[in-house]
Motif scaffolding. Structure first.
Motif, PDB file in Angstrom:
ATOM      1  N   ASP A 100       0.582  -1.132   0.101  1.00 36.02           N
ATOM      2  CA  ASP A 100       0.028   0.019  -0.031  1.00 36.02           C
ATOM      3  C   ASP A 100       0.786   1.202   0.146  1.00 36.02           C
ATOM      4  O   ASP A 100       0.249   2.422   0.320  1.00 36.02           O
ATOM      5  N   LEU A 101       2.153   1.303  -0.162  1.00 36.99           N
ATOM      6  CA  LEU A 101       3.000   2.537  -0.317  1.00 36.99           C
ATOM      7  C   LEU A 101       3.645   2.390  -1.790  1.00 36.99           C
ATOM      8  O   LEU A 101       3.722   1.336  -2.541  1.00 36.99           O
ATOM      9  N   TYR A 102       3.991   3.735  -2.218  1.00 41.09           N
ATOM     10  CA  TYR A 102       4.135   3.945  -3.695  1.00 41.09           C
ATOM     11  C   TYR A 102       5.719   4.649  -3.651  1.00 41.09           C
ATOM     12  O   TYR A 102       5.884   5.378  -4.363  1.00 41.09           O
ATOM     13  N   SER A 103       6.455   4.182  -2.596  1.00 44.45           N
ATOM     14  CA  SER A 103       7.810   4.696  -2.497  1.00 44.45           C
ATOM     15  C   SER A 103       8.490   3.937  -1.474  1.00 44.45           C
ATOM     16  O   SER A 103       8.035   3.290  -0.766  1.00 44.45           O
ATOM     17  N   ASN A 104       9.840   4.101  -1.201  1.00 48.91           N
ATOM     18  CA  ASN A 104      10.588   3.598  -0.163  1.00 48.91           C
ATOM     19  C   ASN A 104      10.266   4.376   1.108  1.00 48.91           C
ATOM     20  O   ASN A 104       9.620   5.298   0.892  1.00 48.91           O
ATOM     21  N   ILE A 105      10.542   3.913   2.290  1.00 54.84           N
ATOM     22  CA  ILE A 105      10.306   4.534   3.584  1.00 54.84           C
ATOM     23  C   ILE A 105      11.403   5.228   3.821  1.00 54.84           C
ATOM     24  O   ILE A 105      12.478   4.797   3.881  1.00 54.84           O
ATOM     25  N   HIS A 106      11.563   6.647   3.851  1.00 54.75           N
ATOM     26  CA  HIS A 106      12.579   7.660   4.063  1.00 54.75           C
ATOM     27  C   HIS A 106      12.803   7.953   5.543  1.00 54.75           C
ATOM     28  O   HIS A 106      11.593   8.644   6.158  1.00 54.75           O
ATOM     29  N   CYS A 107      13.842   7.745   6.212  1.00 51.78           N
ATOM     30  CA  CYS A 107      14.007   7.706   7.601  1.00 51.78           C
ATOM     31  C   CYS A 107      14.863   9.222   7.673  1.00 51.78           C
ATOM     32  O   CYS A 107      16.083   9.312   7.418  1.00 51.78           O
ATOM     33  N   ALA A 133      -2.307  10.914  -4.797  1.00 50.34           N
ATOM     34  CA  ALA A 133      -0.944  10.553  -4.014  1.00 50.34           C
ATOM     35  C   ALA A 133      -0.814  11.568  -2.916  1.00 50.34           C
ATOM     36  O   ALA A 133      -1.073  12.943  -3.152  1.00 50.34           O
ATOM     37  N   LEU A 134       0.027  11.247  -1.804  1.00 49.82           N
ATOM     38  CA  LEU A 134       0.215  12.120  -0.705  1.00 49.82           C
ATOM     39  C   LEU A 134       1.445  11.315   0.120  1.00 49.82           C
ATOM     40  O   LEU A 134       1.518  10.420  -0.098  1.00 49.82           O
ATOM     41  N   ILE A 135       1.937  12.290   0.710  1.00 49.37           N
ATOM     42  CA  ILE A 135       3.097  11.828   1.447  1.00 49.37           C
ATOM     43  C   ILE A 135       2.485  11.361   2.940  1.00 49.37           C
ATOM     44  O   ILE A 135       1.526  12.273   3.475  1.00 49.37           O
ATOM     45  N   VAL A 136       2.832  10.342   3.674  1.00 51.45           N
ATOM     46  CA  VAL A 136       2.376  10.057   5.198  1.00 51.45           C
ATOM     47  C   VAL A 136       3.382   9.940   5.923  1.00 51.45           C
ATOM     48  O   VAL A 136       4.644   9.324   5.631  1.00 51.45           O
ATOM     49  N   ASP A 137       3.268  10.159   7.203  1.00 47.26           N
ATOM     50  CA  ASP A 137       4.352   9.976   8.239  1.00 47.26           C
ATOM     51  C   ASP A 137       3.998   8.748   8.999  1.00 47.26           C
ATOM     52  O   ASP A 137       2.911   8.544   9.515  1.00 47.26           O
ATOM     53  N   LEU A 138       5.135   7.883   8.927  1.00 48.62           N
ATOM     54  CA  LEU A 138       4.891   6.624   9.369  1.00 48.62           C
ATOM     55  C   LEU A 138       5.735   6.342  10.786  1.00 48.62           C
ATOM     56  O   LEU A 138       6.165   5.142  11.316  1.00 48.62           O
ATOM     57  N   VAL A 163       0.211   9.158   9.788  1.00 48.66           N
ATOM     58  CA  VAL A 163      -0.401  10.487   9.854  1.00 48.66           C
ATOM     59  C   VAL A 163      -0.194  11.261   8.451  1.00 48.66           C
ATOM     60  O   VAL A 163       0.985  11.142   8.071  1.00 48.66           O
ATOM     61  N   ALA A 164      -1.133  11.519   7.734  1.00 44.47           N
ATOM     62  CA  ALA A 164      -1.314  12.384   6.586  1.00 44.47           C
ATOM     63  C   ALA A 164      -0.212  13.713   6.594  1.00 44.47           C
ATOM     64  O   ALA A 164      -0.624  14.562   7.472  1.00 44.47           O
ATOM     65  N   VAL A 165       0.584  13.721   5.920  1.00 45.95           N
ATOM     66  CA  VAL A 165       1.289  15.107   5.803  1.00 45.95           C
ATOM     67  C   VAL A 165       0.806  15.914   4.588  1.00 45.95           C
ATOM     68  O   VAL A 165       0.624  16.930   4.782  1.00 45.95           O
ATOM     69  N   GLY A 166       0.291  15.057   3.417  1.00 50.56           N
ATOM     70  CA  GLY A 166      -0.394  15.865   2.296  1.00 50.56           C
ATOM     71  C   GLY A 166       0.669  15.927   1.159  1.00 50.56           C
ATOM     72  O   GLY A 166       1.375  15.466   1.131  1.00 50.56           O
ATOM     73  N   GLY A 167       0.176  16.990   0.109  1.00 53.81           N
ATOM     74  CA  GLY A 167       1.272  17.041  -0.673  1.00 53.81           C
ATOM     75  C   GLY A 167       0.503  16.732  -2.127  1.00 53.81           C
ATOM     76  O   GLY A 167      -0.741  16.343  -2.177  1.00 53.81           O
ATOM     77  N   SER A 168       1.201  17.053  -3.201  1.00 52.67           N
ATOM     78  CA  SER A 168       1.006  16.962  -4.602  1.00 52.67           C
ATOM     79  C   SER A 168       1.871  16.305  -5.381  1.00 52.67           C
ATOM     80  O   SER A 168       2.933  16.528  -5.277  1.00 52.67           O
ATOM     81  N   TYR A 169       1.211  15.774  -6.628  1.00 60.08           N
ATOM     82  CA  TYR A 169       2.256  14.913  -7.536  1.00 60.08           C
ATOM     83  C   TYR A 169       2.566  15.740  -8.731  1.00 60.08           C
ATOM     84  O   TYR A 169       1.970  16.727  -9.297  1.00 60.08           O
ATOM     85  N   SER A 170       3.958  15.697  -8.909  1.00 62.05           N
ATOM     86  CA  SER A 170       4.438  16.483 -10.005  1.00 62.05           C
ATOM     87  C   SER A 170       5.665  15.856 -10.640  1.00 62.05           C
ATOM     88  O   SER A 170       6.734  15.327  -9.964  1.00 62.05           O
ATOM     89  N   ASP A 171       5.627  15.383 -11.999  1.00 57.39           N
ATOM     90  CA  ASP A 171       7.086  14.712 -12.546  1.00 57.39           C
ATOM     91  C   ASP A 171       7.576  13.802 -11.706  1.00 57.39           C
ATOM     92  O   ASP A 171       9.026  13.660 -11.437  1.00 57.39           O
ATOM     93  N   GLY A 172       6.794  12.686 -11.368  1.00 58.38           N
ATOM     94  CA  GLY A 172       7.445  11.686 -10.622  1.00 58.38           C
ATOM     95  C   GLY A 172       7.510  11.627  -9.063  1.00 58.38           C
ATOM     96  O   GLY A 172       7.963  10.714  -8.694  1.00 58.38           O
ATOM     97  N   ALA A 185       1.622   7.585  -0.370  1.00 58.41           N
ATOM     98  CA  ALA A 185       0.529   6.353  -0.368  1.00 58.41           C
ATOM     99  C   ALA A 185      -0.493   7.079  -1.026  1.00 58.41           C
ATOM    100  O   ALA A 185      -0.407   8.178  -1.761  1.00 58.41           O
ATOM    101  N   ILE A 186      -1.517   6.554  -0.895  1.00 62.14           N
ATOM    102  CA  ILE A 186      -2.848   7.269  -1.878  1.00 62.14           C
ATOM    103  C   ILE A 186      -4.012   6.972  -0.928  1.00 62.14           C
ATOM    104  O   ILE A 186      -4.156   6.532   0.130  1.00 62.14           O
ATOM    105  N   ASP A 187      -5.054   8.063  -1.346  1.00 61.26           N
ATOM    106  CA  ASP A 187      -6.089   8.052  -0.616  1.00 61.26           C
ATOM    107  C   ASP A 187      -7.271   8.081  -1.736  1.00 61.26           C
ATOM    108  O   ASP A 187      -7.630   9.199  -2.555  1.00 61.26           O
ATOM    109  N   THR A 188      -8.037   6.993  -1.853  1.00 58.20           N
ATOM    110  CA  THR A 188      -9.141   7.071  -2.599  1.00 58.20           C
ATOM    111  C   THR A 188     -10.625   6.675  -1.956  1.00 58.20           C
ATOM    112  O   THR A 188     -11.340   6.608  -2.535  1.00 58.20           O
ATOM    113  N   ILE A 189     -10.391   6.902  -0.600  1.00 56.69           N
ATOM    114  CA  ILE A 189     -11.649   6.439   0.292  1.00 56.69           C
ATOM    115  C   ILE A 189     -12.255   7.804   0.643  1.00 56.69           C
ATOM    116  O   ILE A 189     -11.725   8.648   1.128  1.00 56.69           O
ATOM    117  N   PRO A 190     -13.499   7.882   0.078  1.00 57.72           N
ATOM    118  CA  PRO A 190     -14.203   9.117   0.515  1.00 57.72           C
ATOM    119  C   PRO A 190     -14.424   9.603   1.956  1.00 57.72           C
ATOM    120  O   PRO A 190     -14.557   8.406   2.873  1.00 57.72           O
TER     121      PRO A 190
END
Length: 569
Positions: free
Chosen positions: A404-411, A440-445, A451-460, A475-480
């Motif tokens: 359910d993640l679309y990137s590596n986890i960055h510490c 797509a958005l950034i989440v704090d793990l 916890v959602a940080v938020g954000g927007s997608y651009s150029d990968g 991660a992504i949020d598709t749930i209303p």
């Protein structure tokens, strides 16, 4: 030596009395008509800020009358789901402004005008500035009823007095309100830190925490032998104040640190600017707070800490011990009424075995007063000058992203290090379908629950601004959002109803907006995020007979939910 001690005590006492006497004591009446008991006081240590007023208890109830403390005019009315909630600002002729927060409602004339503005703007949240003298008030006039609106954790009145010209909040307890307090502050802990390589406490290069004992004014450490210190040393104290007839632990007015009767550090919370309140994260031992949920107030100052309430600091409060002598530490703490407690302990100084050694600038060195960058193929970070309180070696690592993640986890460094300003974070996406880029958005793990940080997608990449270190991924949020009607359903008869209530919530990106309508026209709905509640108080928009009610709720990634019902009034 005795003369030095007496002169120091006289000077400190004189400054304290000056602070007490420079504010008017008879200009203002109490904002409530019952005994003032406090659950929080001015300057109290809070999350990311100093408390800017006093919290007056209302017996756990809303609806208590709130009075104007002096003649003046209403200069601002704010309604928000957050912060002070419903709040009134009154400008007085003597150069001060009073603020009343977490209200449940305004008086009749204000309420009518505010609702007109809300309907005109089609928004529950408004920040209004009436014309000068549009709403004149007299001392003792009922301006509102107390409540629990905004970020309040329970019914009470948040009350402030500000300098009108500077907008700086001032300690209201300096203005002569009748609040009983004969209780001295309590001292609960002392922490001693070796600040440089080669410095030590009891022979070790790690901080030590000590438990004091005592009562009344006099506290001492439980251990009888002196604490052995060598090199550059810092100190911190854990303490709080108490007030008569209240069981709440509240904040201190002043903290003073003396070594051998010489003042090396002082913090006094008479007034401050809102722009500097986040420096609290440098004033306290932030790492200890993150790890243990306890706040130690430090007696030494980071280079990037610009807090104006810190005064009379000698060499940033960092004391060098490099002899074979016994030294005396005194921590003196006071509340706003002069009740004082004092912790005394002996320090056995030892000469250092070598010279003081600063932290080695290895890896990626981040200077607190410079712009800093970190980037690789997977992540890009940009920090503005003044983002940190001190310079440090930046740490980074990455882990493989899970399901359910679309990137590596960055510490990204360590959560125990505070940030003063937001930074720009860009994380590269892995395997993100094109049709889901808008979700797509950034989440704090960092914690167990993301916890959602938020954000927007651009150029990968997904980019967002954030003000904290930790573990991050895409991660992504598709749930209303979820809408739950509490007292209506389709075809329901609601004759006599005074309100229509809902629960709304969103588990990921959070509620971004909502819109309620009756028969196609916008209606005013009060939103209380802490209780996930949304309420329409029946007004002139409700017609006799059939009404079509519609509610749309949108989350931070534009996922929408809708509720619709015909109701009969």
């Amino acid at each position: 030596m005795r003369k030095v001690i007496l002169l120091s005590v006289f000077f400190i006492s004189s400054v304290f009395l000056y602070s007490q006497d420079k504010y008017p004591k008879k200009d203002f009446i109490a904002p409530v008509d019952f005994k003032m008991l406090l659950s929080g006081n001015f300057g109290e240590l809070r999350g990311n800020h100093f408390h800017s007023g006093i919290d007056i208890k209302t017996g756990g109830e809303s609806g208590k009358k709130i009075y104007a403390i002096a003649d003046g005019y209403i200069s601002r009315i704010k309604v928000s789901p957050f912060g002070f909630g419903k709040a009134i600002y009154i400008r007085h002729g003597n150069g001060y402004t009073s603020v009343y927060g977490h209200l449940s409602s305004f008086n009749e004339r204000l309420d009518k005008w505010v609702k007109e503005q809300q309907y005109s703007k089609e928004s529950f949240a408004v920040d209004l500035y009436p014309r000068v003298n549009q709403f004149m008030v007299s001392q003792g006039e009922v301006i509102a009823l107390s409540g629990n609106s905004g970020g309040s954790a329970g019914p009470h009145l948040h009350f402030e007095i500000r300098d009108t010209r500077s907008e700086k909040p001032i300690n209201p307890l300096l203005f002569g309100f009748e609040i009983k307090d004969y209780i001295r502050p309590k001292i609960k802990g002392l922490k001693i830190y070796p600040l440089t390589k080669g410095s030590s406490v009891n022979g070790k290069e790690v901080p030590w925490e000590f438990k004091p004992e005592g009562w009344g004014m006099v506290y001492r450490l439980k251990r009888k032998e002196p604490v052995v210190v060598s090199g550059e040393i810092g100190f911190a104290i854990k303490a709080y104040d108490l007030m008569n007839d209240s069981h709440n632990n509240v904040g201190l007015y002043s903290v003073e640190l003396l070594i051998d009767s010489s003042l090396v550090f002082k913090h006094e919370i008479e007034r401050f600017a809102f722009s500097e309140t986040r420096y609290i994260n440098s004033y306290i031992d932030y790492a200890h707070y993150v790890d243990h949920s306890e706040r130690y107030q430090r007696g030494f100052v980071d280079e990037g800490n610009k807090l104006s309430t810190i005064k009379n600091v000698y060499k940033n409060g960092k004391v060098l011990f490099n002899d074979d002598k016994i030294h005396t530490l005194i921590y003196e703490i006071k509340d706003a009424y002069g009740n004082t407690s004092r912790l005394t302990c002996k320090l056995q100084s030892r000469p250092m075995s070598g010279d003081l050694v600063e932290e080695e600038k290895g890896g990626q060195w981040f200077a607190w007063d410079k712009e800093n960058h970190f980037e690789n193929e997977e992540i890009k970070l940009k920090f503005k000058p003044g983002s940190f309180y001190e310079s440090f070696n930046f740490e980074y690592s990455a882990e493989e992203g899970g399901e359910d993640l679309y990137s590596n986890i960055h510490c990204v460094h360590r959560e125990q290090v505070p940030l003063h300003k937001p930074y720009r974070m860009r994380i590269k996406t892995n395997g993100l379908p094109k049709e889901l880029t808008s979700k797509a958005l950034i989440v704090d793990l960092t914690e167990e629950t993301p916890v959602a940080v938020g954000g927007s997608y651009s150029d990968g990449f997904v980019k967002a601004d954030h003000r904290g270190f930790g573990k991050f991924a895409v991660a992504i949020d598709t749930i209303p959002p979820e809408i739950k009607a509490l007292n209506i359903h389709d075809r329901k008869k609601i004759s006599g109803y005074k309100k229509i209530s809902f629960k709304i919530k969103d588990e990921c990106s959070g509620i971004d907006s909502y819109r309620g309508t009756l028969n196609g026209q916008w209606i005013l709905m009060d939103y209380d995020p802490k209780n996930e509640s949304l309420t329409y108080f029946v007004d002139h928009k409700m017609n006799n007979g059939k009404n079509t009610f519609k509610l749309e709720v949108v989350d931070g990634k534009n996922n929408k939910s809708e509720f619709k019902a015909d109701v009969f009034f």
